[in-house]
Design a protein around this motif. Structure first.
Motif, PDB file in Angstrom:
ATOM      1  N   GLU A 210       0.799  -1.030   0.148  1.00  0.00           N
ATOM      2  CA  GLU A 210       0.052  -0.108   0.022  1.00  0.00           C
ATOM      3  C   GLU A 210       0.902   1.248   0.172  1.00  0.00           C
ATOM      4  OE1 GLU A 210      -2.923   0.108   3.205  1.00  0.00           O
ATOM      5  OE2 GLU A 210      -3.985  -2.080   2.468  1.00  0.00           O
ATOM      6  N   LEU A 211       1.861   1.309   0.635  1.00  0.00           N
ATOM      7  CA  LEU A 211       2.706   2.396   0.665  1.00  0.00           C
ATOM      8  C   LEU A 211       3.455   2.578  -0.586  1.00  0.00           C
ATOM      9  CD1 LEU A 211       4.441   4.516   2.450  1.00  0.00           C
ATOM     10  CD2 LEU A 211       6.237   2.797   2.850  1.00  0.00           C
ATOM     11  N   LEU A 212       3.914   1.655  -1.206  1.00  0.00           N
ATOM     12  CA  LEU A 212       4.197   1.707  -2.688  1.00  0.00           C
ATOM     13  C   LEU A 212       3.300   2.270  -3.587  1.00  0.00           C
ATOM     14  CD1 LEU A 212       6.604  -1.275  -2.942  1.00  0.00           C
ATOM     15  CD2 LEU A 212       7.614   0.831  -2.721  1.00  0.00           C
ATOM     16  N   ASN A 213       2.132   1.872  -3.539  1.00  0.00           N
ATOM     17  CA  ASN A 213       1.131   2.285  -4.325  1.00  0.00           C
ATOM     18  C   ASN A 213       0.519   4.082  -4.118  1.00  0.00           C
ATOM     19  OD1 ASN A 213       0.535  -0.012  -5.614  1.00  0.00           O
ATOM     20  ND2 ASN A 213      -0.702  -0.665  -4.183  1.00  0.00           N
ATOM     21  N   LEU A 214       0.874   4.266  -2.749  1.00  0.00           N
ATOM     22  CA  LEU A 214       0.513   5.585  -2.300  1.00  0.00           C
ATOM     23  C   LEU A 214       1.675   6.372  -2.845  1.00  0.00           C
ATOM     24  CD1 LEU A 214      -0.816   5.062   1.276  1.00  0.00           C
ATOM     25  CD2 LEU A 214      -2.016   5.945  -0.723  1.00  0.00           C
ATOM     26  N   GLN A 215       2.960   5.910  -2.704  1.00  0.00           N
ATOM     27  CA  GLN A 215       4.157   6.587  -3.128  1.00  0.00           C
ATOM     28  C   GLN A 215       4.108   6.861  -4.808  1.00  0.00           C
ATOM     29  OE1 GLN A 215       6.255   8.275  -1.979  1.00  0.00           O
ATOM     30  NE2 GLN A 215       8.091   8.416  -2.944  1.00  0.00           N
ATOM     31  N   GLU A 216       3.339   5.989  -5.462  1.00  0.00           N
ATOM     32  CA  GLU A 216       3.106   6.339  -6.903  1.00  0.00           C
ATOM     33  C   GLU A 216       2.391   7.542  -7.096  1.00  0.00           C
ATOM     34  OE1 GLU A 216       2.247   3.122  -9.433  1.00  0.00           O
ATOM     35  OE2 GLU A 216       3.743   1.824  -8.784  1.00  0.00           O
ATOM     36  N   LYS A 217       1.362   7.683  -6.338  1.00  0.00           N
ATOM     37  CA  LYS A 217       0.535   8.825  -6.554  1.00  0.00           C
ATOM     38  C   LYS A 217       0.868  10.186  -5.980  1.00  0.00           C
ATOM     39  CE  LYS A 217      -3.250   5.638  -5.921  1.00  0.00           C
ATOM     40  NZ  LYS A 217      -4.587   5.207  -4.924  1.00  0.00           N
ATOM     41  N   LEU A 218       1.591  10.174  -4.604  1.00  0.00           N
ATOM     42  CA  LEU A 218       1.959  11.168  -4.062  1.00  0.00           C
ATOM     43  C   LEU A 218       3.540  11.695  -3.961  1.00  0.00           C
ATOM     44  CD1 LEU A 218       0.366   9.954  -0.489  1.00  0.00           C
ATOM     45  CD2 LEU A 218      -0.613  11.592  -2.407  1.00  0.00           C
ATOM     46  N   ASN A 219       4.408  10.627  -4.495  1.00  0.00           N
ATOM     47  CA  ASN A 219       5.860  11.099  -4.764  1.00  0.00           C
ATOM     48  C   ASN A 219       6.390  11.866  -3.840  1.00  0.00           C
ATOM     49  OD1 ASN A 219       7.942  10.999  -6.664  1.00  0.00           O
ATOM     50  ND2 ASN A 219       7.603  13.146  -7.200  1.00  0.00           N
ATOM     51  N   LYS A 220       6.248  11.312  -2.464  1.00  0.00           N
ATOM     52  CA  LYS A 220       6.794  11.943  -1.225  1.00  0.00           C
ATOM     53  C   LYS A 220       8.419  11.659  -1.344  1.00  0.00           C
ATOM     54  CE  LYS A 220       2.915  13.543   0.653  1.00  0.00           C
ATOM     55  NZ  LYS A 220       2.690  15.030   1.131  1.00  0.00           N
ATOM     56  N   THR A 221       9.369  12.348  -0.441  1.00  0.00           N
ATOM     57  CA  THR A 221      10.672  12.166   0.075  1.00  0.00           C
ATOM     58  C   THR A 221      10.196  11.046   1.313  1.00  0.00           C
ATOM     59  OG1 THR A 221      11.568  13.716  -1.003  1.00  0.00           O
ATOM     60  CG2 THR A 221      12.748  12.513   0.372  1.00  0.00           C
ATOM     61  N   ILE A 222      10.887   9.860   1.342  1.00  0.00           N
ATOM     62  CA  ILE A 222      10.726   9.217   2.555  1.00  0.00           C
ATOM     63  C   ILE A 222      11.862   8.669   2.956  1.00  0.00           C
ATOM     64  CG2 ILE A 222       9.465   7.008   3.470  1.00  0.00           C
ATOM     65  CD1 ILE A 222       7.394   7.294   1.189  1.00  0.00           C
ATOM     66  N   LEU A 223      12.142   8.743   4.424  1.00  0.00           N
ATOM     67  CA  LEU A 223      13.352   8.041   5.038  1.00  0.00           C
ATOM     68  C   LEU A 223      12.619   7.097   5.911  1.00  0.00           C
ATOM     69  CD1 LEU A 223      14.612  11.167   4.464  1.00  0.00           C
ATOM     70  CD2 LEU A 223      16.224  10.340   5.981  1.00  0.00           C
ATOM     71  N   PHE A 224      12.868   5.946   5.714  1.00  0.00           N
ATOM     72  CA  PHE A 224      12.166   4.670   6.230  1.00  0.00           C
ATOM     73  C   PHE A 224      13.228   3.901   6.851  1.00  0.00           C
ATOM     74  CE2 PHE A 224      10.326   0.769   6.659  1.00  0.00           C
ATOM     75  CZ  PHE A 224       8.955   1.022   6.422  1.00  0.00           C
ATOM     76  N   VAL A 225      13.053   3.776   8.460  1.00  0.00           N
ATOM     77  CA  VAL A 225      14.050   2.965   9.300  1.00  0.00           C
ATOM     78  C   VAL A 225      13.546   1.658   9.315  1.00  0.00           C
ATOM     79  CG1 VAL A 225      14.612   2.715  11.657  1.00  0.00           C
ATOM     80  CG2 VAL A 225      14.679   4.886  10.620  1.00  0.00           C
ATOM     81  N   SER A 226      14.121   0.336   9.252  1.00  0.00           N
ATOM     82  CA  SER A 226      13.845  -0.771   9.241  1.00  0.00           C
ATOM     83  C   SER A 226      15.180  -1.573   9.580  1.00  0.00           C
ATOM     84  CB  SER A 226      13.349  -1.124   7.775  1.00  0.00           C
ATOM     85  OG  SER A 226      13.145  -2.643   7.979  1.00  0.00           O
TER      86      SER A 226
END
Length: 391
Positions: A210-226
């Motif tokens: 879902e995050l990847l699908n949302l990113q296609e629409k919103l084109n945010k810059t995301i720093l993601f810790v994992s």
């Protein structure tokens, strides 16, 4: 490419004896030695990476590696002991290490949003009121706020749950409320601190999609810790692997999978499944101009196929035994009428296609797959390249 975040020689020390700790760090002392000498903790050491706009950068490593400590510097939750950390605000780059409190507060309100691991929802507020909390603090009126909140809830599939409370939602739904709350401010930069790690694997995988699908629409810059390599490889345009406060390797998922910088990184990728990570461009046989004859024909001798190319564009493919082959452009799905083996077809796909999709194509046709970039042939994937990628 314009950067959204720039880390330059960032050091983070937790404790009062900052100058002494930094001096020991410059002398090459380890985290343990600094702690023994000063009772301070080295969180981050000499980190310099850029995060371009619209990309997902995953900070990963084992517990205590410094990834969350680095992330929290971006919005000033952690103080930087030394170095420069610049964050984009419109056309300007704001250095959070030197800006005043008013500038930092505006940056947090308008430019940087955060999604926490433990959701951070207020139990006495409805879903709708949780999502609109930041807008309420910003002074937005109830009617306008309600419109924005409903739009963001619809974006994460929770518009029918607006009047529920957090305890009435599953863990995955609560995390989507956290996402909607971050989206509500329209901040172009999202900080996500292990947002899915407390969830069951199936829900976690679904939220990653879902995050990847949302990113296609919103084109945010995301720093993601994992701390999960599979998650990092799936989500990241780039990955920064940390150990002991240092970034030991920063690169694309393919770079890290194929060219680990040291034994620490190699241990991470040793048991990784390549089919979900490697892309065609990383394993293809690259086509160069001098492989073409005067008629623009490229021969793939090991599998008996010849490709006719005009100005870089694939025009036709021919197999010596079968004859002319049908070119099929791969668009992310395989047509139902291609279920089974058909050696008369050859697939043409973008060279960033995943290996798992290439394997699906190869299961239908025994012919090589033709890979392109911006409509021009860039390489081919034959029998040898498939075997090499899996070994």
């Amino acid at each position: 490419m314009t950067n959204a975040v720039e880390f330059e020689n960032i050091d983070v020390i937790f404790g009062n004896r900052q100058a002494e700790s930094l001096r020991l760090l410059d002398q090459g002392r380890t985290r343990e030695q600094i702690a023994d000498a000063t009772n301070n903790v080295l969180g981050v050491a000499n980190v310099s990476i850029d995060v371009p706009e619209g990309e997902i950068c995953v900070l990963m490593g084992l517990s205590g590696s410094g990834k969350s400590s680095l992330l929290r510097c971006v919005n000033g939750l952690n103080s930087v002991s030394r170095g420069s950390l610049r964050v984009r605000a419109g056309n300007d780059m704001i250095d959070v290490t030197t800006c005043d409190s008013t500038t930092l507060r505006n940056l947090r309100r308008k430019n940087v949003a955060m999604v926490f691991q433990q959701f951070g929802l207020f139990p006495w507020r409805t879903v709708e009121d949780n999502v609109g909390f930041g807008l309420e603090l910003d002074g937005m009126g109830p009617a306008e706020r309600r419109d924005v909140v409903r739009e963001k809830l619809a974006l994460v599939g929770l518009d029918q749950w607006a009047h529920k409370y957090a305890h009435e939602l599953s863990g995955g739904m609560q995390q989507r409320v956290g996402l909607a709350r971050a989206f509500a401010t329209d901040a172009p930069i999202l900080l996500m601190d292990e947002p899915f790690s407390a969830l069951d694997p199936l829900i976690r995988n679904r939220l990653q999609d879902e995050l990847l699908n949302l990113q296609e629409k919103l084109n945010k810059t995301i720093l993601f810790v994992s701390h999960d390599l599979d998650e990092a490889m799936k989500l990241g345009n780039s990955i920064a692997i940390m150990e002991g406060g240092y970034v030991v390797q920063h690169g694309t998922p393919e770079d890290i999978a194929l060219r680990p910088a040291n034994g620490y990184v190699a241990d991470f990728v040793a048991h990784m499944n390549p089919v979900n990570i490697l892309r065609g461009r990383a394993i293809m046989h690259r086509v160069t101009k001098d492989q073409r004859n005067s008629s623009g024909i490229i021969a793939i001798e090991d599998e008996g196929m010849r490709i006719t190319v005009d100005n870089g564009t694939v025009q036709a493919a021919h197999n010596a035994e079968i004859g002319d082959l049908k070119l099929i452009a791969y668009d992310g799905t395989l047509s139902a009428d291609l279920d089974g083996t058909d050696n008369s077809v050859v697939f043409v796909a973008q060279d960033d296609v995943l290996l798992k999709d290439l394997i699906d194509m190869r299961s239908i046709t025994q012919n090589p797959v033709i890979l392109t970039r911006e409509g021009k042939i860039s390489g081919t994937l034959g029998r040898k390249e498939f075997f090499d990628s899996l070994t």
